[in-house]
Write an enzyme that holds these catalytic residues in place. Structure first.
Site, mmCIF file in Angstrom:
data_model
loop_
_atom_site.group_PDB
_atom_site.id
_atom_site.type_symbol
_atom_site.label_atom_id
_atom_site.label_comp_id
_atom_site.label_asym_id
_atom_site.label_seq_id
_atom_site.Cartn_x
_atom_site.Cartn_y
_atom_site.Cartn_z
ATOM 1 C CB CYS A 342 -0.962 -0.080 1.111
ATOM 2 S SG CYS A 342 -1.889 -1.374 1.227
ATOM 3 C CD GLU A 343 4.694 2.964 1.503
ATOM 4 O OE1 GLU A 343 5.151 4.228 1.065
ATOM 5 O OE2 GLU A 343 4.939 2.649 2.773
#
Ligand code: LLP
Length: 418
Positions: A342-343
């Protein structure tokens, strides 16, 4: 030169189809070729033939025990930067007499353990560290063999995060200061002063910066000799670059020849600390496509490996070749190969032309043998991937994929929370 090649449109590592390994161990995994590792070691070592030298593999590039053992079997020593790396090197059977310990922040317990193990040399990075090693060696009734790592203030022309030999970097000791520190070290009873070291950076694609650094080191050795301090070991560090994309780094032979040429007449043993050049192109990361999505403008290929498995693209914007494990006819697309983390910085390749991979297909991320697994983490609670070594027609699991239980190992919910 490496032993990843296509046979009937299928990627092989030596004699083993990569697809076969994926079917057996699942994805993602790192895959290394013994033949490539052996070849790289022999070429690098051979480049210094005729001059006394020790090749100390930089463990940080790839710390797997099997890789360390393979290189040790070839005669390699180790360049370590922590107690953990010392533990690994010893566990792999590296001769302590060929271990050099670099790093700006050695803890007292790490120094003690290294002294106990009888390593060849501490590359000391500050005046304070000199005093600390002397104190610890004294307490143990030993003498510590030391050299000072000088900062030659040379621009290696590489990525700022991996350039280490400039004055503004935290590494090493300024040459003028180092001379004074040598004089002081000679007064310290529990030290045996035997070396000078430098390391100017990594992924360096020209020989000149190394030669410039070497000149500064030689100058210092000359001054030290005049002061009655004989230097027996000259450690030139690591840093020789490899080809990830279009780079044309010097061949190790050219690098070796030019260095040896400048050393003629000097009565020292040369220490080299190569990492990347030995293992970088000997390993790949194999991952599987989960989904694809996007519009004409932006196409994403989502795979099951992420920045926690291979941090280099996110961290340095590094290029790694992207190849199909099984080639098939079809269009190529401009796409980003991204992971599940999640980046937005989680990518393995960004806006690049590549095969229009479909879900289920295997992708090889090339040149991932150095600073790949060793920099991987459990971010997003992802178990670290398996590592596989191929030799000829066989493959061996040299590190099992981590389990969920291992992820929470050592953690504890205290009574007050229950
Ligand atoms: N010796 C010392 C003291 C070092 O600090 C290093 C690398 C080496 C030897 C080995 O350098 P090599 O031959 O591998 O270039 N994580 C970065 C690279 C960091 C290098 C740090 N020091 C990357 O993935 O590009």
């Amino acid at each position: 030169m490496h032993h990843f090649h296509y046979q009937n449109n299928e990627l092989y590592c030596e004699g083993v189809p990569v697809k076969k390994i994926a079917a057996k161990v699942g994805t993602p995994f790192y895959l290394y070729s013994s033949a490539t590792l052996n070849h790289h070691y022999r070429v690098f070592d051979g480049a210094f033939e005729g001059f006394p030298h020790i090749v100390c593999f930089a463990v940080k590039a790839n710390a797997n025990l099997a890789i360390l053992r393979l290189l040790a079997n070839q005669g390699a020593g180790a360049d370590i930067v922590s107690g953990g790396e010392l533990h690994r090197a010893l566990a792999a059977g590296v001769d302590p007499g060929k271990i050099v310990y670099s790093g700006v922040g050695k803890r007292p317990d790490e120094i003690r353990t290294a002294l106990k193990a009888g390593i060849l040399l501490f590359n000391v990075e500050s005046s304070m560290e000199l005093g600390e090693i002397n104190r610890i060696a004294g307490r143990m009734g030993r003498k510590a063999r030391v050299g000072l790592r000088i900062n030659p203030d040379i621009d290696p022309k590489t990525h700022p995060y991996i350039s280490t030999g400039l004055k503004k970097n935290k590494f090493g000791i300024d040459i003028e200061r180092a001379y004074q520190d040598y004089l002081r070290a000679m007064e310290l009873q529990h030290l045996e002063v035997i070396g000078v070291a430098c390391h100017i950076g990594s992924q360096i694609t020209e020989v000149d910066p190394f030669l410039d650094a070497l000149e500064r080191v030689k100058e210092l050795i000359g001054r030290l000799e005049q002061a009655g301090i004989p230097i027996r070991y000259l450690d030139l560090g690591g840093g020789l670059g490899i080809c990830y994309d279009q780079e044309e780094p010097p061949h190790p032979h050219e690098y070796g020849e030019k260095i040896v040429d400048r050393l003629r007449g000097l009565k020292v043993t040369l220490i080299l600390e190569p990492g990347r050049v030995l293992v970088g192109n000997a390993g790949i990361l194999v991952t599987r496509v989960l989904y694809t999505k996007g519009s004409e403008a932006k196409h994403f290929i989502i795979v099951d490996a992420g920045m926690n498995d291979l941090a280099r693209p996110s961290l340095y914007g590094s290029y790694h070749g992207i190849r199909s494990v099984v080639k098939r006819p079809g269009p190529r697309v401009k796409a980003s190969l991204v992971g599940p983390i999640c980046e937005s910085g989680d990518f393995l390749a960004k806006d690049r032309e590549m095969a229009a991979f479909a879900p289920g297909e295997l992708v090889a991320v090339m040149s991932a043998g150095a600073y790949g697994f060793s920099m991987s983490s459990n971010y997003n609670a992802r178990p670290r991937v398996a590592e596989i070594l191929v030799q000829d027609q066989e493959f061996y699991v040299i590190r099992k994929r981590e389990t969920y239980r291992q992820l929470t190992w050592g953690e504890n919910i205290p009574e007050i929370l229950k």
